[in-house]
Scaffold this motif. Structure first.
Motif, PDB file in Angstrom:
ATOM      1  N   ALA A 197       0.815  -1.214   0.000  1.00 23.87           N
ATOM      2  CA  ALA A 197       0.000   0.000   0.000  1.00 23.87           C
ATOM      3  C   ALA A 197       0.850   1.267   0.000  1.00 23.87           C
ATOM      4  O   ALA A 197       0.505   2.274   0.599  1.00 23.87           O
ATOM      5  CB  ALA A 197      -0.958   0.014   1.194  1.00 23.87           C
ATOM      6  N   ASP A 198       1.993   1.214  -0.703  1.00 24.88           N
ATOM      7  CA  ASP A 198       2.881   2.365  -0.813  1.00 24.88           C
ATOM      8  C   ASP A 198       2.510   3.120  -2.089  1.00 24.88           C
ATOM      9  O   ASP A 198       3.046   2.854  -3.163  1.00 24.88           O
ATOM     10  CB  ASP A 198       4.337   1.894  -0.860  1.00 24.88           C
ATOM     11  CG  ASP A 198       5.323   3.043  -0.783  1.00 24.88           C
ATOM     12  OD1 ASP A 198       4.940   4.184  -1.124  1.00 24.88           O
ATOM     13  OD2 ASP A 198       6.480   2.802  -0.405  1.00 24.88           O
ATOM     14  N   ILE A 199       1.568   4.062  -1.963  1.00 29.27           N
ATOM     15  CA  ILE A 199       1.002   4.713  -3.141  1.00 29.27           C
ATOM     16  C   ILE A 199       2.048   5.508  -3.909  1.00 29.27           C
ATOM     17  O   ILE A 199       2.113   5.471  -5.139  1.00 29.27           O
ATOM     18  CB  ILE A 199      -0.186   5.609  -2.744  1.00 29.27           C
ATOM     19  CG1 ILE A 199      -1.350   4.726  -2.259  1.00 29.27           C
ATOM     20  CG2 ILE A 199      -0.634   6.461  -3.921  1.00 29.27           C
ATOM     21  CD1 ILE A 199      -2.576   5.494  -1.848  1.00 29.27           C
ATOM     22  N   GLN A 200       2.902   6.229  -3.204  1.00 28.04           N
ATOM     23  CA  GLN A 200       3.906   7.049  -3.882  1.00 28.04           C
ATOM     24  C   GLN A 200       4.881   6.180  -4.689  1.00 28.04           C
ATOM     25  O   GLN A 200       5.162   6.460  -5.861  1.00 28.04           O
ATOM     26  CB  GLN A 200       4.680   7.901  -2.869  1.00 28.04           C
ATOM     27  CG  GLN A 200       5.666   8.855  -3.516  1.00 28.04           C
ATOM     28  CD  GLN A 200       6.326   9.774  -2.493  1.00 28.04           C
ATOM     29  OE1 GLN A 200       6.051   9.707  -1.295  1.00 28.04           O
ATOM     30  NE2 GLN A 200       7.182  10.655  -2.968  1.00 28.04           N
ATOM     31  N   ALA A 201       5.379   5.113  -4.071  1.00 29.28           N
ATOM     32  CA  ALA A 201       6.296   4.223  -4.771  1.00 29.28           C
ATOM     33  C   ALA A 201       5.579   3.465  -5.884  1.00 29.28           C
ATOM     34  O   ALA A 201       6.161   3.210  -6.950  1.00 29.28           O
ATOM     35  CB  ALA A 201       6.926   3.239  -3.786  1.00 29.28           C
ATOM     36  N   LEU A 202       4.320   3.113  -5.660  1.00 28.52           N
ATOM     37  CA  LEU A 202       3.546   2.405  -6.670  1.00 28.52           C
ATOM     38  C   LEU A 202       3.330   3.279  -7.900  1.00 28.52           C
ATOM     39  O   LEU A 202       3.503   2.822  -9.035  1.00 28.52           O
ATOM     40  CB  LEU A 202       2.197   1.974  -6.084  1.00 28.52           C
ATOM     41  CG  LEU A 202       1.235   1.249  -7.032  1.00 28.52           C
ATOM     42  CD1 LEU A 202       1.866  -0.016  -7.583  1.00 28.52           C
ATOM     43  CD2 LEU A 202      -0.074   0.933  -6.305  1.00 28.52           C
ATOM     44  N   LEU A 245       4.616   2.366 -11.653  1.00 32.81           N
ATOM     45  CA  LEU A 245       3.699   2.293 -12.783  1.00 32.81           C
ATOM     46  C   LEU A 245       4.123   3.250 -13.899  1.00 32.81           C
ATOM     47  O   LEU A 245       3.982   2.949 -15.082  1.00 32.81           O
ATOM     48  CB  LEU A 245       2.271   2.602 -12.334  1.00 32.81           C
ATOM     49  CG  LEU A 245       1.612   1.535 -11.449  1.00 32.81           C
ATOM     50  CD1 LEU A 245       0.286   2.041 -10.904  1.00 32.81           C
ATOM     51  CD2 LEU A 245       1.413   0.238 -12.236  1.00 32.81           C
ATOM     52  N   SER A 246       4.645   4.404 -13.504  1.00 34.26           N
ATOM     53  CA  SER A 246       5.140   5.355 -14.491  1.00 34.26           C
ATOM     54  C   SER A 246       6.336   4.771 -15.251  1.00 34.26           C
ATOM     55  O   SER A 246       6.409   4.850 -16.483  1.00 34.26           O
ATOM     56  CB  SER A 246       5.527   6.670 -13.809  1.00 34.26           C
ATOM     57  OG  SER A 246       5.995   7.609 -14.761  1.00 34.26           O
ATOM     58  N   ARG A 247       7.269   4.155 -14.517  1.00 32.86           N
ATOM     59  CA  ARG A 247       8.419   3.533 -15.173  1.00 32.86           C
ATOM     60  C   ARG A 247       7.971   2.413 -16.109  1.00 32.86           C
ATOM     61  O   ARG A 247       8.490   2.264 -17.220  1.00 32.86           O
ATOM     62  CB  ARG A 247       9.390   2.976 -14.125  1.00 32.86           C
ATOM     63  CG  ARG A 247      10.175   4.037 -13.365  1.00 32.86           C
ATOM     64  CD  ARG A 247      11.317   3.417 -12.586  1.00 32.86           C
ATOM     65  NE  ARG A 247      10.873   2.440 -11.606  1.00 32.86           N
ATOM     66  CZ  ARG A 247      10.517   2.742 -10.355  1.00 32.86           C
ATOM     67  NH1 ARG A 247      10.562   4.004  -9.940  1.00 32.86           N
ATOM     68  NH2 ARG A 247      10.144   1.800  -9.511  1.00 32.86           N
ATOM     69  N   TYR A 248       7.023   1.620 -15.642  1.00 32.15           N
ATOM     70  CA  TYR A 248       6.500   0.491 -16.426  1.00 32.15           C
ATOM     71  C   TYR A 248       5.983   0.973 -17.777  1.00 32.15           C
ATOM     72  O   TYR A 248       6.274   0.368 -18.823  1.00 32.15           O
ATOM     73  CB  TYR A 248       5.387  -0.170 -15.615  1.00 32.15           C
ATOM     74  CG  TYR A 248       4.670  -1.312 -16.289  1.00 32.15           C
ATOM     75  CD1 TYR A 248       5.017  -2.633 -16.023  1.00 32.15           C
ATOM     76  CD2 TYR A 248       3.610  -1.084 -17.179  1.00 32.15           C
ATOM     77  CE1 TYR A 248       4.339  -3.686 -16.620  1.00 32.15           C
ATOM     78  CE2 TYR A 248       2.942  -2.128 -17.783  1.00 32.15           C
ATOM     79  CZ  TYR A 248       3.310  -3.426 -17.497  1.00 32.15           C
ATOM     80  OH  TYR A 248       2.639  -4.464 -18.101  1.00 32.15           O
ATOM     81  N   HIS A 249       5.197   2.014 -17.770  1.00 38.92           N
ATOM     82  CA  HIS A 249       4.591   2.493 -19.009  1.00 38.92           C
ATOM     83  C   HIS A 249       5.564   3.286 -19.867  1.00 38.92           C
ATOM     84  O   HIS A 249       5.573   3.150 -21.099  1.00 38.92           O
ATOM     85  CB  HIS A 249       3.345   3.318 -18.691  1.00 38.92           C
ATOM     86  CG  HIS A 249       2.186   2.497 -18.241  1.00 38.92           C
ATOM     87  ND1 HIS A 249       2.066   2.011 -16.951  1.00 38.92           N
ATOM     88  CD2 HIS A 249       1.108   2.022 -18.923  1.00 38.92           C
ATOM     89  CE1 HIS A 249       0.954   1.291 -16.863  1.00 38.92           C
ATOM     90  NE2 HIS A 249       0.360   1.285 -18.029  1.00 38.92           N
ATOM     91  N   HIS A 250       6.407   4.093 -19.255  1.00 37.90           N
ATOM     92  CA  HIS A 250       7.310   4.928 -20.041  1.00 37.90           C
ATOM     93  C   HIS A 250       8.384   4.099 -20.736  1.00 37.90           C
ATOM     94  O   HIS A 250       8.806   4.441 -21.852  1.00 37.90           O
ATOM     95  CB  HIS A 250       7.932   6.009 -19.168  1.00 37.90           C
ATOM     96  CG  HIS A 250       7.029   7.181 -18.959  1.00 37.90           C
ATOM     97  ND1 HIS A 250       6.793   8.125 -19.942  1.00 37.90           N
ATOM     98  CD2 HIS A 250       6.264   7.554 -17.884  1.00 37.90           C
ATOM     99  CE1 HIS A 250       5.940   9.038 -19.489  1.00 37.90           C
ATOM    100  NE2 HIS A 250       5.611   8.708 -18.241  1.00 37.90           N
TER     101      HIS A 250
END
Length: 208
Positions: free
Chosen positions: A168-173, A177-182
């Motif tokens: 439940a680490d929203i900031q790290a998540l 997710l940004s790295r995953y998509h970029h």
């Protein structure tokens, strides 16, 4: 004795899986007669299933009749990835609490991640957002086979994101997710090339 599913749903389940996993290639015809023979069905449920898939935006009507799979191009793939990331960010902002991560099973880390992210968007409580996320995810499924050829760390990547969701680490998540998509947006041209010209992936679990 368990009754078989009706012909329409049998055809729809098999054709959708094959389209999403890129079995036909991009911009290629889906031949109704051949699919009917493969499924041991008449052409009617196959044609009805393809019409449903066209309505869902997963195949297109060909100019001279019949159906073809979607064309892939770099700009479209990048736009779809950016929109999918936007859906996930909106879900993180609007969620009333992150869903618990799924227990790993035989499907592997990547399949678990796709289900985890779907549940994340569900947790936002927005049916419109969930519908948009599922539609764009279905269209992006065409490049999953290409991802396996381009990236060597897919399982570790997926497991890491699911771990952040469980924590439940929203900031790290959000950052993950940004790295995953970029990284996929940056490799979009290569992914399109591989999805268009590479050998189609093996299909597991085809309900035909």
């Amino acid at each position: 004795m368990t009754r078989n599913r009706d012909p329409f749903h049998q055809a729809l389940g098999s054709l959708r899986l094959r389209v999403e996993q890129g079995l036909y290639g991009a911009g290629r015809p889906v031949v109704i007669v051949e699919e009917a023979q493969r499924l041991r069905l008449s052409t009617t449920p196959v044609r009805e299933a393809l019409a449903w898939l066209a309505g869902a935006g997963l195949v297109e009507r060909a100019p001279l009749g019949g159906y073809v799979t979607l064309q892939l191009d770099t700009a479209t793939v990048r736009d779809r990835l950016a929109f999918r990331l936007h859906c996930l960010r909106l879900s993180l902002e609007g969620t009333g609490g992150l869903p618990a991560a799924l227990t790993p099973d035989e499907d592997g880390a990547r399949a678990m991640l796709h289900r985890d992210l779907d549940r994340l968007v569900q947790s936002s409580g927005s049916d419109a957002l969930l519908d948009a996320f599922r539609r764009v995810s279905s269209r992006l499924a065409q490049i999953r086979g290409a991802e396996e050829q381009v990236f060597a760390d897919l399982d570790d990547e997926a497991a890491g994101i699911s771990t952040l969701l469980a924590q439940a680490d929203i900031q790290a998540l959000e950052a993950a997710l940004s790295r995953y998509h970029h990284r996929r947006m940056e490799a979009a041209a290569l992914l399109v090339l591989e999805a268009t010209t590479g050998a189609p992936p093996d299909i597991a679990g085809d309900p035909s």
